[in-house]
Design a protein around this motif. Structure first.
Motif, PDB file in Angstrom:
ATOM      1  N   CYS A  45     -60.404  58.330 -96.050  1.00 41.41           N
ATOM      2  CA  CYS A  45     -59.184  59.143 -96.070  1.00 41.41           C
ATOM      3  C   CYS A  45     -59.247  60.279 -95.058  1.00 41.41           C
ATOM      4  CB  CYS A  45     -58.918  59.667 -97.479  1.00 41.41           C
ATOM      5  SG  CYS A  45     -58.428  58.345 -98.596  1.00 41.41           S
ATOM      6  N   ARG A  46     -60.423  60.865 -94.907  1.00 43.55           N
ATOM      7  CA  ARG A  46     -60.584  61.914 -93.885  1.00 43.55           C
ATOM      8  C   ARG A  46     -60.423  61.304 -92.488  1.00 43.55           C
ATOM      9  NH1 ARG A  46     -64.559  63.542 -97.521  1.00 43.55           N
ATOM     10  NH2 ARG A  46     -66.190  62.493 -96.349  1.00 43.55           N
ATOM     11  N   LEU A  47     -60.996  60.122 -92.276  1.00 41.31           N
ATOM     12  CA  LEU A  47     -60.923  59.469 -90.971  1.00 41.31           C
ATOM     13  C   LEU A  47     -59.490  59.129 -90.589  1.00 41.31           C
ATOM     14  CD1 LEU A  47     -62.352  58.002 -88.541  1.00 41.31           C
ATOM     15  CD2 LEU A  47     -62.266  55.940 -89.960  1.00 41.31           C
ATOM     16  N   VAL A  48     -58.757  58.538 -91.511  1.00 43.91           N
ATOM     17  CA  VAL A  48     -57.405  58.070 -91.172  1.00 43.91           C
ATOM     18  C   VAL A  48     -56.321  59.105 -91.437  1.00 43.91           C
ATOM     19  CG1 VAL A  48     -57.998  55.641 -91.439  1.00 43.91           C
ATOM     20  CG2 VAL A  48     -57.043  56.865 -93.367  1.00 43.91           C
ATOM     21  N   GLY A  49     -56.638  60.152 -92.198  1.00 39.14           N
ATOM     22  CA  GLY A  49     -55.655  61.203 -92.442  1.00 39.14           C
ATOM     23  C   GLY A  49     -54.632  60.863 -93.511  1.00 39.14           C
ATOM     24  N   ILE A  50     -55.084  60.156 -94.552  1.00 36.86           N
ATOM     25  CA  ILE A  50     -54.216  59.792 -95.670  1.00 36.86           C
ATOM     26  C   ILE A  50     -54.816  60.378 -96.941  1.00 36.86           C
ATOM     27  CG2 ILE A  50     -53.296  57.866 -97.036  1.00 36.86           C
ATOM     28  CD1 ILE A  50     -53.449  56.167 -94.461  1.00 36.86           C
ATOM     29  N   ASP A  51     -53.984  60.951 -97.814  1.00 37.53           N
ATOM     30  CA  ASP A  51     -54.470  61.517 -99.075  1.00 37.53           C
ATOM     31  C   ASP A  51     -55.123  60.444 -99.928  1.00 37.53           C
ATOM     32  OD1 ASP A  51     -53.487  64.041 -98.442  1.00 37.53           O
ATOM     33  OD2 ASP A  51     -51.556  63.668 -99.405  1.00 37.53           O
ATOM     34  N   ALA A  52     -56.210  60.810-100.608  1.00 42.89           N
ATOM     35  CA  ALA A  52     -56.968  59.856-101.419  1.00 42.89           C
ATOM     36  C   ALA A  52     -56.136  59.158-102.495  1.00 42.89           C
ATOM     37  CB  ALA A  52     -58.196  60.534-102.023  1.00 42.89           C
ATOM     38  N   PRO A  53     -55.324  59.876-103.284  1.00 42.50           N
ATOM     39  CA  PRO A  53     -54.537  59.165-104.298  1.00 42.50           C
ATOM     40  C   PRO A  53     -53.562  58.152-103.676  1.00 42.50           C
ATOM     41  CG  PRO A  53     -54.536  61.514-104.749  1.00 42.50           C
ATOM     42  CD  PRO A  53     -55.153  61.324-103.388  1.00 42.50           C
ATOM     43  N   GLN A  54     -52.987  58.520-102.555  1.00 47.61           N
ATOM     44  CA  GLN A  54     -52.069  57.636-101.855  1.00 47.61           C
ATOM     45  C   GLN A  54     -52.826  56.396-101.359  1.00 47.61           C
ATOM     46  OE1 GLN A  54     -50.312  59.530 -98.442  1.00 47.61           O
ATOM     47  NE2 GLN A  54     -48.608  58.094 -98.363  1.00 47.61           N
ATOM     48  N   TRP A  55     -53.991  56.605-100.746  1.00 43.98           N
ATOM     49  CA  TRP A  55     -54.793  55.490-100.257  1.00 43.98           C
ATOM     50  C   TRP A  55     -55.203  54.567-101.406  1.00 43.98           C
ATOM     51  CZ3 TRP A  55     -55.375  52.812 -96.147  1.00 43.98           C
ATOM     52  CH2 TRP A  55     -56.329  51.811 -96.151  1.00 43.98           C
ATOM     53  N   ASN A  56     -55.619  55.139-102.512  1.00 43.45           N
ATOM     54  CA  ASN A  56     -56.027  54.322-103.649  1.00 43.45           C
ATOM     55  C   ASN A  56     -54.895  53.396-104.091  1.00 43.45           C
ATOM     56  OD1 ASN A  56     -58.040  53.642-105.708  1.00 43.45           O
ATOM     57  ND2 ASN A  56     -56.548  54.532-107.099  1.00 43.45           N
ATOM     58  N   ASN A  57     -53.668  53.902-104.081  1.00 46.37           N
ATOM     59  CA  ASN A  57     -52.512  53.056-104.413  1.00 46.37           C
ATOM     60  C   ASN A  57     -52.352  51.899-103.428  1.00 46.37           C
ATOM     61  OD1 ASN A  57     -51.487  54.171-106.786  1.00 46.37           O
ATOM     62  ND2 ASN A  57     -50.406  55.770-105.666  1.00 46.37           N
ATOM     63  N   TYR A  58     -52.590  52.158-102.150  1.00 37.51           N
ATOM     64  CA  TYR A  58     -52.473  51.110-101.138  1.00 37.51           C
ATOM     65  C   TYR A  58     -53.568  50.065-101.333  1.00 37.51           C
ATOM     66  CZ  TYR A  58     -49.593  54.511 -98.543  1.00 37.51           C
ATOM     67  OH  TYR A  58     -48.638  55.417 -98.163  1.00 37.51           O
ATOM     68  N   GLU A  59     -54.788  50.539-101.545  1.00 42.30           N
ATOM     69  CA  GLU A  59     -55.944  49.657-101.613  1.00 42.30           C
ATOM     70  C   GLU A  59     -55.985  48.831-102.898  1.00 42.30           C
ATOM     71  OE1 GLU A  59     -60.531  50.609-101.790  1.00 42.30           O
ATOM     72  OE2 GLU A  59     -59.739  51.127 -99.799  1.00 42.30           O
ATOM     73  N   THR A  60     -55.397  49.323-103.952  1.00 44.16           N
ATOM     74  CA  THR A  60     -55.384  48.577-105.213  1.00 44.16           C
ATOM     75  C   THR A  60     -54.113  47.748-105.381  1.00 44.16           C
ATOM     76  OG1 THR A  60     -54.434  50.443-106.425  1.00 44.16           O
ATOM     77  CG2 THR A  60     -56.853  50.263-106.390  1.00 44.16           C
ATOM     78  N   GLY A  61     -53.184  47.887-104.455  1.00 43.71           N
ATOM     79  CA  GLY A  61     -51.947  47.128-104.529  1.00 43.71           C
ATOM     80  C   GLY A  61     -50.885  47.792-105.386  1.00 43.71           C
ATOM     81  N   GLY A  62     -51.133  49.034-105.812  1.00 44.69           N
ATOM     82  CA  GLY A  62     -50.145  49.753-106.600  1.00 44.69           C
ATOM     83  C   GLY A  62     -48.891  50.072-105.809  1.00 44.69           C
ATOM     84  N   ARG A  63     -49.071  50.264-104.506  1.00 45.97           N
ATOM     85  CA  ARG A  63     -47.942  50.506-103.586  1.00 45.97           C
ATOM     86  C   ARG A  63     -48.258  49.827-102.269  1.00 45.97           C
ATOM     87  NH1 ARG A  63     -46.143  56.070-101.810  1.00 45.97           N
ATOM     88  NH2 ARG A  63     -44.300  55.049-101.020  1.00 45.97           N
ATOM     89  N   ARG A  64     -47.272  49.327-101.624  1.00 40.14           N
ATOM     90  CA  ARG A  64     -47.460  48.724-100.303  1.00 40.14           C
ATOM     91  C   ARG A  64     -47.637  49.852 -99.287  1.00 40.14           C
ATOM     92  NH1 ARG A  64     -46.747  43.677 -98.748  1.00 40.14           N
ATOM     93  NH2 ARG A  64     -46.312  43.211 -96.569  1.00 40.14           N
ATOM     94  N   ILE A  65     -48.577  49.679 -98.378  1.00 39.37           N
ATOM     95  CA  ILE A  65     -48.825  50.709 -97.375  1.00 39.37           C
ATOM     96  C   ILE A  65     -47.582  50.882 -96.492  1.00 39.37           C
ATOM     97  CG2 ILE A  65     -49.921  49.091 -95.756  1.00 39.37           C
ATOM     98  CD1 ILE A  65     -51.847  51.451 -95.013  1.00 39.37           C
ATOM     99  N   THR A  66     -47.235  52.126 -96.238  1.00 37.72           N
ATOM    100  CA  THR A  66     -46.075  52.417 -95.391  1.00 37.72           C
ATOM    101  C   THR A  66     -46.440  52.170 -93.929  1.00 37.72           C
ATOM    102  OG1 THR A  66     -46.702  54.722 -95.051  1.00 37.72           O
ATOM    103  CG2 THR A  66     -45.316  54.235 -96.986  1.00 37.72           C
ATOM    104  N   ILE A  67     -45.442  51.996 -93.107  1.00 41.35           N
ATOM    105  CA  ILE A  67     -45.690  51.778 -91.688  1.00 41.35           C
ATOM    106  C   ILE A  67     -46.383  52.988 -91.072  1.00 41.35           C
ATOM    107  CG2 ILE A  67     -43.414  52.532 -90.915  1.00 41.35           C
ATOM    108  CD1 ILE A  67     -45.417  49.635 -89.399  1.00 41.35           C
ATOM    109  N   ASP A  68     -46.005  54.196 -91.485  1.00 35.13           N
ATOM    110  CA  ASP A  68     -46.641  55.398 -90.937  1.00 35.13           C
ATOM    111  C   ASP A  68     -48.121  55.442 -91.295  1.00 35.13           C
ATOM    112  OD1 ASP A  68     -44.302  56.288 -89.736  1.00 35.13           O
ATOM    113  OD2 ASP A  68     -43.717  57.491 -91.472  1.00 35.13           O
ATOM    114  N   ALA A  69     -48.458  55.121 -92.541  1.00 34.13           N
ATOM    115  CA  ALA A  69     -49.854  55.104 -92.959  1.00 34.13           C
ATOM    116  C   ALA A  69     -50.605  53.979 -92.252  1.00 34.13           C
ATOM    117  CB  ALA A  69     -49.958  54.965 -94.474  1.00 34.13           C
ATOM    118  N   ALA A  70     -49.973  52.830 -92.115  1.00 30.22           N
ATOM    119  CA  ALA A  70     -50.614  51.708 -91.432  1.00 30.22           C
ATOM    120  C   ALA A  70     -50.907  52.048 -89.972  1.00 30.22           C
ATOM    121  CB  ALA A  70     -49.732  50.470 -91.525  1.00 30.22           C
ATOM    122  N   LEU A  71     -50.008  52.757 -89.330  1.00 29.63           N
ATOM    123  CA  LEU A  71     -50.247  53.168 -87.939  1.00 29.63           C
ATOM    124  C   LEU A  71     -51.431  54.123 -87.837  1.00 29.63           C
ATOM    125  CD1 LEU A  71     -46.573  53.530 -86.700  1.00 29.63           C
ATOM    126  CD2 LEU A  71     -48.265  51.839 -85.921  1.00 29.63           C
TER     127      LEU A  71
END
Length: 111
Positions: A45-71
């Protein structure tokens, strides 16, 4: 970059095998990418600049990663959007693809 998507082995047997664009498949690739870089979620999360709770949702499939986060992931790791969203291995740097291959082989042996 890899020349063909056949370079990476198929993912471990999941329903994501039927649809590489599913939330489950995208989450699986995000997690495998992070693990291939040998990073904890906090370090990632520090490397990519995404908040940990948000990343956890992406990585567990709770939310689809946004285009901004994917970039952000693309910029930090060299993977492309086609890897994240479609599973095209040709969009993964060779060194990272090799690490992901090793993870997939190990996962298949465990199952």
């Amino acid at each position: 970059m890899l020349g063909t998507s056949a370079t990476l082995p198929p993912m471990a047997a999941t329903s994501a095998d039927q649809n590489p664009e599913s939330n489950e498949a995208v989450a699986h690739r995000l997690k495998r990418t992070r693990e291939a870089m040998k990073l904890t979620q906090a370090a990632w999360c520090r490397l990519v600049g995404i908040d940990a709770p948000q990343w956890n949702n992406y990585e567990t499939g709770g939310r689809r990663i946004t285009i901004d986060a994917a970039l952000k992931v693309c910029k930090a790791t060299g993977v492309g959007l086609n890897w994240i969203y479609r599973g095209m291995a040709s969009d993964v740097p060779v060194n990272l693809a090799t690490a992901i291959q090793a993870q997939e082989r190990a996962a298949r042996k465990r199952s």
